[in-house]
Design a protein around this motif. Sequence first.
Motif, short mmCIF file in Angstrom:
data_model
loop_
_atom_site.label_atom_id
_atom_site.label_comp_id
_atom_site.label_asym_id
_atom_site.label_seq_id
_atom_site.Cartn_x
_atom_site.Cartn_y
_atom_site.Cartn_z
N SER A 61 -9.87 46.36 -10.71
CA SER A 61 -10.61 46.54 -9.42
C SER A 61 -10.18 45.04 -8.47
O SER A 61 -10.54 44.86 -7.82
N ILE A 62 -10.72 43.96 -9.53
CA ILE A 62 -11.12 42.86 -8.52
C ILE A 62 -9.42 42.15 -8.63
O ILE A 62 -9.76 41.48 -7.69
N ASN A 63 -9.16 41.97 -10.15
CA ASN A 63 -7.40 41.17 -9.11
C ASN A 63 -6.75 41.88 -7.76
O ASN A 63 -6.73 41.48 -7.34
N ASP A 64 -7.26 43.45 -7.54
CA ASP A 64 -6.68 44.05 -6.44
C ASP A 64 -7.75 43.53 -5.35
O ASP A 64 -6.82 43.48 -3.99
N THR A 65 -8.60 43.47 -5.46
CA THR A 65 -9.27 42.39 -4.54
C THR A 65 -9.10 41.18 -4.13
O THR A 65 -8.53 40.44 -2.81
N LEU A 66 -8.96 40.61 -4.91
CA LEU A 66 -8.61 39.28 -4.51
C LEU A 66 -7.11 39.45 -4.42
O LEU A 66 -6.88 37.87 -3.54
N LYS A 67 -6.20 40.40 -4.63
CA LYS A 67 -4.84 39.61 -4.38
C LYS A 67 -4.77 40.42 -2.82
O LYS A 67 -3.67 39.80 -1.56
N GLY A 68 -5.03 41.96 -2.77
CA GLY A 68 -5.02 42.31 -1.50
C GLY A 68 -6.27 41.86 -0.47
O GLY A 68 -6.01 41.33 0.98
N GLN A 69 -7.53 41.70 -0.73
CA GLN A 69 -8.52 41.77 0.75
C GLN A 69 -8.75 40.28 0.96
O GLN A 69 -8.80 39.71 2.39
N LEU A 70 -7.88 39.28 -0.11
CA LEU A 70 -8.40 37.97 0.00
C LEU A 70 -6.97 37.60 0.06
O LEU A 70 -7.27 36.22 0.42
N ASP A 71 -6.37 37.62 0.03
CA ASP A 71 -4.82 37.31 -0.28
C ASP A 71 -4.77 36.49 -0.80
O ASP A 71 -3.79 35.74 -0.41
N LEU A 72 -4.73 36.25 -2.24
CA LEU A 72 -4.68 34.65 -2.84
C LEU A 72 -3.95 34.72 -3.37
O LEU A 72 -3.21 33.18 -3.47
N GLU A 73 -2.42 35.85 -3.06
CA GLU A 73 -1.01 35.21 -3.83
C GLU A 73 -0.76 34.16 -2.95
O GLU A 73 0.45 34.31 -2.65
N HIS A 74 -1.43 33.71 -1.66
CA HIS A 74 -0.59 33.01 -0.56
C HIS A 74 -1.84 32.60 0.49
O HIS A 74 -2.03 32.20 1.25
N HIS A 75 -1.98 31.42 -0.75
CA HIS A 75 -3.65 30.40 -0.81
C HIS A 75 -3.11 29.41 -0.44
O HIS A 75 -4.47 28.64 0.76
N GLY A 76 -1.53 28.94 0.23
CA GLY A 76 -1.12 27.46 0.74
C GLY A 76 -1.28 26.19 0.18
O GLY A 76 -1.43 24.92 0.58
N GLY A 77 -2.41 26.08 -0.99
CA GLY A 77 -2.52 25.33 -1.40
C GLY A 77 -1.31 24.53 -2.51
O GLY A 77 -0.52 25.16 -2.36
N ARG A 78 -1.06 23.70 -2.78
CA ARG A 78 -0.48 22.53 -3.23
C ARG A 78 -0.79 21.39 -4.10
O ARG A 78 -0.05 21.09 -5.29
N THR A 79 -2.26 21.78 -4.57
CA THR A 79 -2.29 21.06 -5.91
C THR A 79 -3.32 21.76 -6.56
O THR A 79 -3.77 22.66 -5.47
N PRO A 80 -3.45 21.41 -7.87
CA PRO A 80 -3.92 22.82 -8.65
C PRO A 80 -6.00 22.38 -7.58
O PRO A 80 -6.80 23.52 -7.59
N ALA A 81 -6.48 21.12 -7.19
CA ALA A 81 -7.40 21.22 -6.24
C ALA A 81 -7.31 22.05 -5.21
O ALA A 81 -8.18 22.82 -4.79
N GLY A 82 -6.22 22.14 -4.50
CA GLY A 82 -6.17 22.24 -3.03
C GLY A 82 -6.61 24.18 -3.45
O GLY A 82 -7.12 25.06 -2.87
N VAL A 83 -5.83 24.60 -4.80
CA VAL A 83 -5.55 25.81 -4.65
C VAL A 83 -7.24 26.00 -5.01
O VAL A 83 -7.52 27.59 -4.58
N THR A 84 -7.85 25.46 -5.99
CA THR A 84 -8.60 25.70 -6.38
C THR A 84 -10.04 26.41 -5.49
O THR A 84 -11.03 26.40 -4.64
#
Length: 117
Positions: A61-84
């Motif tokens: 359920s948490i993974n579905d929320t993170l991927k779907g509702q928060l769109d975390l698979e398309h975060h746009g971060g280019r560095t580990p700090a940016g992703v975080t």
Amino acid sequence: MARVRADGHRQILIGDKNYYGAGFEETVDQVGIDMLRPARKGEKPRAGSRFFKPLRQIIESINDTLKGQLDLEHHGGRTPAGVTARIIQRLLAMTAAIWHNDETGQTVRRSLGAYDH
């Protein structure tokens, strides 16, 4: 090897049935980790197995929320700090929306639909 926690307590790690093997289990034991995982075919039942099914439902359920509702698979971060930063930013936004929806009496508290532009 260093212990996981400085206070001497062991850490509990939950994994799937593919985390196995005498060498692997010895290594995690040496660093202060108690590994909980489902038994593999032919193994006797392991400690903590009664928690796996309900815990898996929560994790999915948490993974579905993170991927779907928060769109975390398309975060746009280019560095580990940016992703975080982007992940934390979205989690804080979701938390603020849940709090706001709860405080204003909304029937759906986890929805960000009203804030999506």
